[in-house]
Design a protein around this motif. Structure first.
Motif, mmCIF file in Angstrom:
data_model
loop_
_atom_site.group_PDB
_atom_site.id
_atom_site.type_symbol
_atom_site.label_atom_id
_atom_site.label_comp_id
_atom_site.label_asym_id
_atom_site.label_seq_id
_atom_site.Cartn_x
_atom_site.Cartn_y
_atom_site.Cartn_z
ATOM 1 N N CYS A 13 5.167 -26.253 10.355
ATOM 2 C CA CYS A 13 6.020 -26.634 11.676
ATOM 3 C C CYS A 13 6.059 -28.144 11.465
ATOM 4 C CB CYS A 13 5.056 -26.215 12.874
ATOM 5 S SG CYS A 13 5.347 -24.607 13.244
ATOM 6 N N ASP A 14 7.240 -28.477 11.341
ATOM 7 C CA ASP A 14 7.948 -29.961 11.477
ATOM 8 C C ASP A 14 7.985 -30.347 12.928
ATOM 9 O OD1 ASP A 14 9.515 -32.233 11.321
ATOM 10 O OD2 ASP A 14 10.221 -31.616 9.566
ATOM 11 N N GLN A 15 7.190 -31.444 13.264
ATOM 12 C CA GLN A 15 7.263 -31.580 14.762
ATOM 13 C C GLN A 15 8.689 -32.339 15.067
ATOM 14 O OE1 GLN A 15 4.065 -33.818 16.321
ATOM 15 N NE2 GLN A 15 4.946 -34.325 18.270
ATOM 16 N N VAL A 16 9.292 -33.071 14.168
ATOM 17 C CA VAL A 16 10.656 -33.447 14.455
ATOM 18 C C VAL A 16 11.702 -32.371 14.721
ATOM 19 C CG1 VAL A 16 12.733 -34.865 13.596
ATOM 20 C CG2 VAL A 16 10.324 -35.813 13.271
ATOM 21 N N ALA A 17 11.478 -31.320 13.956
ATOM 22 C CA ALA A 17 12.434 -29.850 14.025
ATOM 23 C C ALA A 17 12.321 -29.389 15.266
ATOM 24 C CB ALA A 17 12.251 -29.084 12.588
ATOM 25 N N GLU A 18 10.870 -29.376 15.728
ATOM 26 C CA GLU A 18 10.363 -28.660 16.738
ATOM 27 C C GLU A 18 11.015 -29.290 18.034
ATOM 28 O OE1 GLU A 18 8.275 -25.973 17.497
ATOM 29 O OE2 GLU A 18 8.247 -25.263 15.426
ATOM 30 N N GLU A 19 11.057 -30.681 17.941
ATOM 31 C CA GLU A 19 11.713 -31.266 19.168
ATOM 32 C C GLU A 19 13.014 -31.292 19.202
ATOM 33 O OE1 GLU A 19 10.102 -35.290 18.378
ATOM 34 O OE2 GLU A 19 8.045 -34.796 18.993
ATOM 35 N N LYS A 20 13.854 -31.150 18.025
ATOM 36 C CA LYS A 20 15.018 -31.032 18.075
ATOM 37 C C LYS A 20 15.422 -29.603 18.723
ATOM 38 C CE LYS A 20 19.497 -31.308 16.647
ATOM 39 N NZ LYS A 20 20.503 -32.181 17.675
ATOM 40 N N LEU A 21 14.576 -28.580 18.551
ATOM 41 C CA LEU A 21 14.891 -27.187 19.396
ATOM 42 C C LEU A 21 15.181 -27.490 20.802
ATOM 43 C CD1 LEU A 21 12.406 -24.765 17.680
ATOM 44 C CD2 LEU A 21 14.886 -25.194 17.280
ATOM 45 N N GLU A 22 14.452 -28.305 21.440
ATOM 46 C CA GLU A 22 14.280 -28.512 22.749
ATOM 47 C C GLU A 22 15.426 -29.578 23.210
ATOM 48 O OE1 GLU A 22 12.280 -27.384 25.081
ATOM 49 O OE2 GLU A 22 11.026 -26.399 23.370
ATOM 50 N N SER A 23 16.090 -29.990 22.508
ATOM 51 C CA SER A 23 17.198 -30.770 22.737
ATOM 52 C C SER A 23 18.449 -29.776 22.820
ATOM 53 C CB SER A 23 17.724 -31.973 21.595
ATOM 54 O OG SER A 23 18.247 -31.146 20.211
ATOM 55 N N PHE A 24 18.470 -28.721 21.923
ATOM 56 C CA PHE A 24 19.311 -27.632 22.197
ATOM 57 C C PHE A 24 19.268 -27.203 23.493
ATOM 58 C CE2 PHE A 24 19.233 -27.768 17.531
ATOM 59 C CZ PHE A 24 20.538 -28.050 17.254
ATOM 60 N N VAL A 25 18.292 -26.713 23.965
ATOM 61 C CA VAL A 25 17.985 -26.253 25.399
ATOM 62 C C VAL A 25 18.596 -27.133 26.326
ATOM 63 C CG1 VAL A 25 16.243 -25.483 27.215
ATOM 64 C CG2 VAL A 25 15.796 -24.897 24.653
ATOM 65 N N GLU A 26 18.366 -28.311 26.331
ATOM 66 C CA GLU A 26 18.679 -29.525 27.457
ATOM 67 C C GLU A 26 20.266 -29.377 27.319
ATOM 68 O OE1 GLU A 26 16.862 -33.167 26.471
ATOM 69 O OE2 GLU A 26 14.574 -32.213 26.783
ATOM 70 N N GLU A 27 20.907 -29.470 25.905
ATOM 71 C CA GLU A 27 22.393 -29.623 25.942
ATOM 72 C C GLU A 27 22.909 -28.252 26.378
ATOM 73 O OE1 GLU A 27 25.621 -30.479 22.446
ATOM 74 O OE2 GLU A 27 23.535 -30.752 21.911
ATOM 75 N N PHE A 28 22.343 -27.108 26.153
ATOM 76 C CA PHE A 28 22.882 -25.806 26.710
ATOM 77 C C PHE A 28 22.985 -25.915 28.176
ATOM 78 C CE2 PHE A 28 22.466 -21.396 28.157
ATOM 79 C CZ PHE A 28 23.326 -20.656 27.447
ATOM 80 N N ASP A 29 21.724 -26.323 28.984
ATOM 81 C CA ASP A 29 21.595 -26.472 30.118
ATOM 82 C C ASP A 29 22.672 -27.312 30.998
ATOM 83 O OD1 ASP A 29 19.664 -24.351 30.368
ATOM 84 O OD2 ASP A 29 17.808 -26.164 30.583
ATOM 85 N N LYS A 30 22.998 -28.267 30.133
ATOM 86 C CA LYS A 30 24.009 -29.376 30.679
ATOM 87 C C LYS A 30 25.406 -28.779 30.696
ATOM 88 C CE LYS A 30 21.976 -33.797 29.033
ATOM 89 N NZ LYS A 30 21.861 -34.767 28.161
#
Length: 181
Positions: free
Chosen positions: A58-75
């Motif tokens: 697990c790459d923490q930067v990659a895992e954090e990027k996943l959360e950005s997709f959720v935020e962008e989708f919600d927007k």
């Protein structure tokens, strides 16, 4: 020709902004159906990796990027149901995961995909996992290929395909996908 008309139509409609008119054609529905098949194959691939217990660094930067997709989708959803943009986010998510497959927890990917599906309604959670028999055949084939026993490996590939699945392979891992449609 068999395809999922209601879900394909839903996918097709998501390509148009609220209040815009769209012209419907069989070709457009087939294209939407093919795109939907790709999403189902993506889900199947992630479930498969999850079932294999592949070692994931697990790459923490990659895992954090996943959360950005959720935020962008919600927007997008909260911006007057901007479904074309929301689908773009979904495809960017799929592309990112495919590029970082062994750096991201498959559990997290499935969690996000199911979260997207609460809005999209494509029935990802209903996608049946691959049977243990097929997974074992895939492991046998992978092992035979590594041992350079290509004829035996090809025979197993044929058995897998007869059961409605196909393989994506490289030197490090393999993924089994279900033929849809």
């Amino acid at each position: 020709e068999q395809w999922r008309l209601p879900l394909s139509y839903r996918y097709y409609v998501y390509g148009f902004a609220y209040g815009k008119t769209a012209s419907l054609s069989i070709e457009a529905l087939k294209a939407a159906d093919n795109a939907l098949k790709s999403l189902y194959n993506f889900e199947t691939k992630i479930h498969f990796i999850q079932d294999l217990d592949v070692r994931i660094d697990c790459d923490q930067v990659a895992e954090e990027k996943l959360e950005s997709f959720v935020e962008e989708f919600d927007k997008c959803i909260h911006n007057n149901l901007d479904m074309p943009k929301a689908m773009e986010v979904v495809w960017n998510f799929v592309k990112f995961v495919n590029l970082n497959l062994l750096k991201i927890s498959p559990n997290k990917v499935i969690e996000i995909l199911l979260d997207f599906d609460k809005v999209l309604g494509f029935g990802f959670s209903l996608n049946n996992p691959i049977s243990q028999e097929i997974i074992e055949l895939g492991k046998q084939r992978f092992s035979l290929k590594q041992s350079q026993k290509y004829e035996e490996a090809d025979s197993i590939r044929d058995k897998i395909e007869e059961k409605g699945y196909y393989l994506e392979e490289n030197k490090e891992y393999f993924v089994i996908n279900r033929y849809h449609g």
